[in-house]
Each structure stands twice: as C-alpha cells, then as structure tokens.
Design a protein around this motif. Structure first.
Motif, PDB file in Angstrom:
ATOM      1  N   ILE A 121       0.839  -1.201   0.000  1.00 42.27           N
ATOM      2  CA  ILE A 121       0.000   0.000   0.000  1.00 42.27           C
ATOM      3  C   ILE A 121       0.873   1.250   0.000  1.00 42.27           C
ATOM      4  CG2 ILE A 121      -1.664   1.342   1.336  1.00 42.27           C
ATOM      5  CD1 ILE A 121      -2.875  -1.293   2.290  1.00 42.27           C
ATOM      6  N   ARG A 122       1.941   1.226   0.781  1.00 38.20           N
ATOM      7  CA  ARG A 122       2.842   2.385   0.809  1.00 38.20           C
ATOM      8  C   ARG A 122       3.481   2.604  -0.561  1.00 38.20           C
ATOM      9  NH1 ARG A 122       5.632   2.708   6.856  1.00 38.20           N
ATOM     10  NH2 ARG A 122       4.030   1.493   7.915  1.00 38.20           N
ATOM     11  N   LEU A 123       3.841   1.508  -1.226  1.00 38.51           N
ATOM     12  CA  LEU A 123       4.413   1.625  -2.570  1.00 38.51           C
ATOM     13  C   LEU A 123       3.395   2.224  -3.530  1.00 38.51           C
ATOM     14  CD1 LEU A 123       6.677   1.099  -4.602  1.00 38.51           C
ATOM     15  CD2 LEU A 123       5.797  -1.237  -4.875  1.00 38.51           C
ATOM     16  N   LYS A 124       2.141   1.792  -3.420  1.00 35.63           N
ATOM     17  CA  LYS A 124       1.082   2.343  -4.269  1.00 35.63           C
ATOM     18  C   LYS A 124       0.917   3.840  -4.028  1.00 35.63           C
ATOM     19  CE  LYS A 124      -3.308   1.737  -3.221  1.00 35.63           C
ATOM     20  NZ  LYS A 124      -4.694   1.188  -3.070  1.00 35.63           N
ATOM     21  N   ILE A 125       1.002   4.250  -2.774  1.00 36.56           N
ATOM     22  CA  ILE A 125       0.869   5.664  -2.428  1.00 36.56           C
ATOM     23  C   ILE A 125       2.032   6.467  -3.006  1.00 36.56           C
ATOM     24  CG2 ILE A 125       0.958   7.298  -0.499  1.00 36.56           C
ATOM     25  CD1 ILE A 125      -0.658   5.227   1.131  1.00 36.56           C
ATOM     26  N   VAL A 126       3.244   5.946  -2.860  1.00 37.49           N
ATOM     27  CA  VAL A 126       4.427   6.633  -3.392  1.00 37.49           C
ATOM     28  C   VAL A 126       4.332   6.770  -4.912  1.00 37.49           C
ATOM     29  CG1 VAL A 126       6.918   6.412  -3.764  1.00 37.49           C
ATOM     30  CG2 VAL A 126       5.955   5.976  -1.500  1.00 37.49           C
ATOM     31  N   GLU A 127       3.943   5.698  -5.589  1.00 37.25           N
ATOM     32  CA  GLU A 127       3.829   5.736  -7.050  1.00 37.25           C
ATOM     33  C   GLU A 127       2.767   6.739  -7.491  1.00 37.25           C
ATOM     34  OE1 GLU A 127       3.049   1.664  -8.030  1.00 37.25           O
ATOM     35  OE2 GLU A 127       5.174   1.201  -8.335  1.00 37.25           O
ATOM     36  N   GLY A 128       1.658   6.789  -6.769  1.00 32.71           N
ATOM     37  CA  GLY A 128       0.592   7.721  -7.122  1.00 32.71           C
ATOM     38  C   GLY A 128       1.025   9.169  -6.970  1.00 32.71           C
ATOM     39  N   ILE A 129       1.717   9.473  -5.877  1.00 30.01           N
ATOM     40  CA  ILE A 129       2.220  10.836  -5.668  1.00 30.01           C
ATOM     41  C   ILE A 129       3.193  11.208  -6.783  1.00 30.01           C
ATOM     42  CG2 ILE A 129       3.508  12.357  -4.121  1.00 30.01           C
ATOM     43  CD1 ILE A 129       2.579  10.513  -1.804  1.00 30.01           C
ATOM     44  N   ALA A 130       4.078  10.271  -7.131  1.00 38.68           N
ATOM     45  CA  ALA A 130       5.065  10.525  -8.189  1.00 38.68           C
ATOM     46  C   ALA A 130       4.376  10.794  -9.526  1.00 38.68           C
ATOM     47  CB  ALA A 130       6.017   9.336  -8.307  1.00 38.68           C
ATOM     48  N   GLN A 131       3.318  10.039  -9.830  1.00 36.90           N
ATOM     49  CA  GLN A 131       2.599  10.245 -11.086  1.00 36.90           C
ATOM     50  C   GLN A 131       1.914  11.614 -11.114  1.00 36.90           C
ATOM     51  OE1 GLN A 131      -0.040   6.918 -11.797  1.00 36.90           O
ATOM     52  NE2 GLN A 131       1.602   5.436 -11.466  1.00 36.90           N
ATOM     53  N   LYS A 205      12.909  20.895  -9.154  1.00 39.99           N
ATOM     54  CA  LYS A 205      13.696  20.125  -8.190  1.00 39.99           C
ATOM     55  C   LYS A 205      13.274  20.434  -6.754  1.00 39.99           C
ATOM     56  CE  LYS A 205      17.784  19.878 -11.183  1.00 39.99           C
ATOM     57  NZ  LYS A 205      19.214  20.254 -11.324  1.00 39.99           N
ATOM     58  N   SER A 206      12.674  21.604  -6.543  1.00 39.39           N
ATOM     59  CA  SER A 206      12.185  21.953  -5.207  1.00 39.39           C
ATOM     60  C   SER A 206      11.106  20.965  -4.773  1.00 39.39           C
ATOM     61  CB  SER A 206      11.627  23.380  -5.201  1.00 39.39           C
ATOM     62  OG  SER A 206      12.573  24.304  -5.688  1.00 39.39           O
ATOM     63  N   ASP A 207      10.194  20.641  -5.694  1.00 37.41           N
ATOM     64  CA  ASP A 207       9.157  19.647  -5.404  1.00 37.41           C
ATOM     65  C   ASP A 207       9.755  18.251  -5.262  1.00 37.41           C
ATOM     66  OD1 ASP A 207       7.026  21.384  -5.332  1.00 37.41           O
ATOM     67  OD2 ASP A 207       6.283  20.903  -7.338  1.00 37.41           O
ATOM     68  N   VAL A 208      10.769  17.957  -6.076  1.00 39.57           N
ATOM     69  CA  VAL A 208      11.401  16.635  -6.017  1.00 39.57           C
ATOM     70  C   VAL A 208      12.068  16.430  -4.660  1.00 39.57           C
ATOM     71  CG1 VAL A 208      13.172  15.139  -7.021  1.00 39.57           C
ATOM     72  CG2 VAL A 208      11.715  16.524  -8.517  1.00 39.57           C
ATOM     73  N   PHE A 209      12.687  17.484  -4.122  1.00 38.41           N
ATOM     74  CA  PHE A 209      13.281  17.400  -2.786  1.00 38.41           C
ATOM     75  C   PHE A 209      12.197  17.107  -1.752  1.00 38.41           C
ATOM     76  CE2 PHE A 209      14.581  19.058   1.304  1.00 38.41           C
ATOM     77  CZ  PHE A 209      15.906  18.649   1.421  1.00 38.41           C
ATOM     78  N   SER A 210      11.087  17.836  -1.830  1.00 37.10           N
ATOM     79  CA  SER A 210       9.978  17.614  -0.893  1.00 37.10           C
ATOM     80  C   SER A 210       9.449  16.189  -1.008  1.00 37.10           C
ATOM     81  CB  SER A 210       8.846  18.610  -1.173  1.00 37.10           C
ATOM     82  OG  SER A 210       9.293  19.941  -1.046  1.00 37.10           O
ATOM     83  N   PHE A 211       9.389  15.687  -2.235  1.00 38.92           N
ATOM     84  CA  PHE A 211       8.945  14.312  -2.461  1.00 38.92           C
ATOM     85  C   PHE A 211       9.899  13.325  -1.784  1.00 38.92           C
ATOM     86  CE2 PHE A 211       9.261  10.443  -5.113  1.00 38.92           C
ATOM     87  CZ  PHE A 211       7.979   9.942  -4.930  1.00 38.92           C
ATOM     88  N   GLY A 212      11.198  13.603  -1.845  1.00 40.29           N
ATOM     89  CA  GLY A 212      12.176  12.740  -1.190  1.00 40.29           C
ATOM     90  C   GLY A 212      11.992  12.709   0.316  1.00 40.29           C
ATOM     91  N   VAL A 213      11.729  13.876   0.908  1.00 40.26           N
ATOM     92  CA  VAL A 213      11.469  13.945   2.349  1.00 40.26           C
ATOM     93  C   VAL A 213      10.211  13.149   2.684  1.00 40.26           C
ATOM     94  CG1 VAL A 213      10.912  15.470   4.282  1.00 40.26           C
ATOM     95  CG2 VAL A 213      12.596  16.186   2.577  1.00 40.26           C
ATOM     96  N   LEU A 214       9.188  13.325   1.871  1.00 41.28           N
ATOM     97  CA  LEU A 214       7.927  12.609   2.076  1.00 41.28           C
ATOM     98  C   LEU A 214       8.143  11.101   1.978  1.00 41.28           C
ATOM     99  CD1 LEU A 214       4.884  12.785   2.495  1.00 41.28           C
ATOM    100  CD2 LEU A 214       4.626  13.202   0.040  1.00 41.28           C
ATOM    101  N   LEU A 215       8.974  10.678   1.048  1.00 38.82           N
ATOM    102  CA  LEU A 215       9.288   9.256   0.891  1.00 38.82           C
ATOM    103  C   LEU A 215       9.934   8.699   2.160  1.00 38.82           C
ATOM    104  CD1 LEU A 215       9.535   6.704  -0.840  1.00 38.82           C
ATOM    105  CD2 LEU A 215      11.657   7.642  -1.785  1.00 38.82           C
ATOM    106  N   LEU A 216      10.871   9.449   2.740  1.00 41.10           N
ATOM    107  CA  LEU A 216      11.509   9.015   3.987  1.00 41.10           C
ATOM    108  C   LEU A 216      10.488   8.907   5.118  1.00 41.10           C
ATOM    109  CD1 LEU A 216      14.819  11.112   3.951  1.00 41.10           C
ATOM    110  CD2 LEU A 216      14.554   8.670   3.462  1.00 41.10           C
TER     111      LEU A 216
END
Length: 252
Positions: A121-131, A205-216
């Motif tokens: 489920i966490r993987l599905k959530i991460v993939e959805g946010i990335a999309q 890249k500002s959003d990509v950084f935030s996405f990385g924090v969210l992933l952690l």
C-alpha cells in the motif's frame, strides 16, 4: 447551483450552508492556513469537502484565487478534483471531492493506524504521488510547481489511492526555464529544498526534494520536522539522522 459548462460549477451559498448544517463545528474535517474545511452532504447524497476562507485573510484570498485559476484547469487521477466555488458577500468557499480516508499524515505518523499501510500500500501511495507530480511538472497544460508537498497535503480515497491537494501556494513555471529566483518563500519547514530555503532558487527540483522527504517519512513513519534521535549525537530533523546513519556511497 450554476453549471459553467464544464465540471467546475458555481454553488449557491444556501446550498453550502445546508450541506454543512450551517457550518456546524461537528462538520469540521480540519483546519489549514486558508481556513476551516467542512464535510458537506448535498441532497442527492454526494459527499464533498468544503474549504471556507477565514475572515479578513489577505493571504487566504491570494490562495483562493490561485486555487481556482490552477486547479480548475488540472485533471489527473492523483490530484484532488475541484468541483466548484461559492462567492457570497464576504464569504469565499471552495468545494472539492470528498476523500474518506483523510490525509496521509493521519495514518503514517500514528503508531496504530500506520499498521494498516503495509509495504504494498505504501508503494502504491508513493507511485501515485510521483505520477501526480510528474503530471504537474511535465504533462499538464501548465507547468506547475506545488511548493508545499507534504504528508498533510496528500489525501487518500476509500481505496487508499493518493491525491495531491492544496494548490494555494503553487506557481506556474515557464516551460523554457530551469529555475527562477523569488523573494517570497512559502512552504513548510522540513520539506523545503536548501537552495530554495536559503537562496530563493525555485525549480521543479524543489518539489522533487519535498517528495524525497515525504518518501523518507512514509518509510520510517517519522516526521521530518521535529524529529529527534539520541545516541551518538542529537539530530534535530529526520534528514540529518538519515545522512548520519546511511553509509557513504561513491558513484563512478
């Protein structure tokens, strides 16, 4: 309710008041910088989320206009859908699709509730946010930087599918630009990219950084801001701790 010719509609204030039992405190889903968010139910049974601008909020008015201008033009299954708005005297209201499982932070930071989010489920959530993020950056009619991507702005539907929400701070970015500089910083501490927080340099890249924090946060179940770990030393946020405990990797 007046249909504007698309899925975006203009609602009557009386209809919104009835749907929320006259903005009953018991209908409040949450409170943001914009103002309170209520759960509403229309006569046909449709459930909606109703975001009401706080009185005399200049910043809220800017965000209100920004959301209407941007979100009404965006359509993606991983973005929360804006159904319409209501403007009545001093009242300014946005109406969104209702997300029954609240936001990601409701689950991920609670020791008991996060057990319902297994790794698939966490993987599905991460993939959805990335999309959803890729759509904003590359595939929508407007190239958009969200600027406030965080766990509380990721809403979950009945099947725990993620949808990015809250575009009040979003910014249209020129398609031919790689970065821009701004003197007005918006966002949330703990999710801001260093070059944006310290120098005002803004890019996708500002959003990509935030996405990385969210992933952690999704992996660890720990909040980035306010995280503390005591051992060999004291770490004031999750990123410092991860940097310390992760072995150095050299790339050829």
């Amino acid at each position: 309710m007046e249909d504007t010719g698309s899925e975006f509609s203009l609602y009557d204030f009386s209809q919104i008041a009835d749907a929320t039992d006259n903005f009953s405190p018991g209908k409040i889903l949450g409170q943001g910088g914009f103002g309170p968010v209520y759960k509403g139910i229309f006569p046909d049974g449709q459930e909606v989320a109703i975001k009401k601008l706080a009185a005399r909020s200049r910043q809220g008015l800017v965000e209100f206009k920004n959301e209407i201008q941007l979100v009404a033009k965006l359509q993606h299954r991983h973005l929360v859908r804006l159904l319409g708005c209501c403007i009545h005297d001093e009242e300014k209201i946005l109406i969104y699709e209702y997300m029954s499982n609240k936001s990601l932070d409701y689950f991920i930071f609670d020791p008991n509730r996060r057990t319902s989010l297994n790794w698939m489920i966490r993987l599905k959530i991460v993939e959805g946010i990335a999309q959803g993020l890729l759509y904003l950056h590359e595939h929508s009619r407007l190239r958009i930087i969200h600027r406030d991507l965080k766990a509380s702005n990721i809403l979950l539907d009945s099947e725990l599918n993620p949808k990015i929400s809250d575009f009040g701070m979003a910014r249209i970015f020129p398609s031919d630009a790689t970065q821009t500089k701004t003197s007005r910083l918006v966002g949330t501490y703990g999710y801001m990219a260093p070059e944006y927080a310290f120098e005002g340099l803004l890019s996708i890249k500002s959003d990509v950084f935030s996405f990385g924090v969210l992933l952690l946060e999704i992996i660890s179940g720990k909040r980035s801001a306010g995280f503390q770990h005591y051992g060999e030393g004291e770490f004031h946020n999750l990123l410092q701790y991860i940097y310390k405990v992760t072995p150095t990797v050299k790339f050829m």
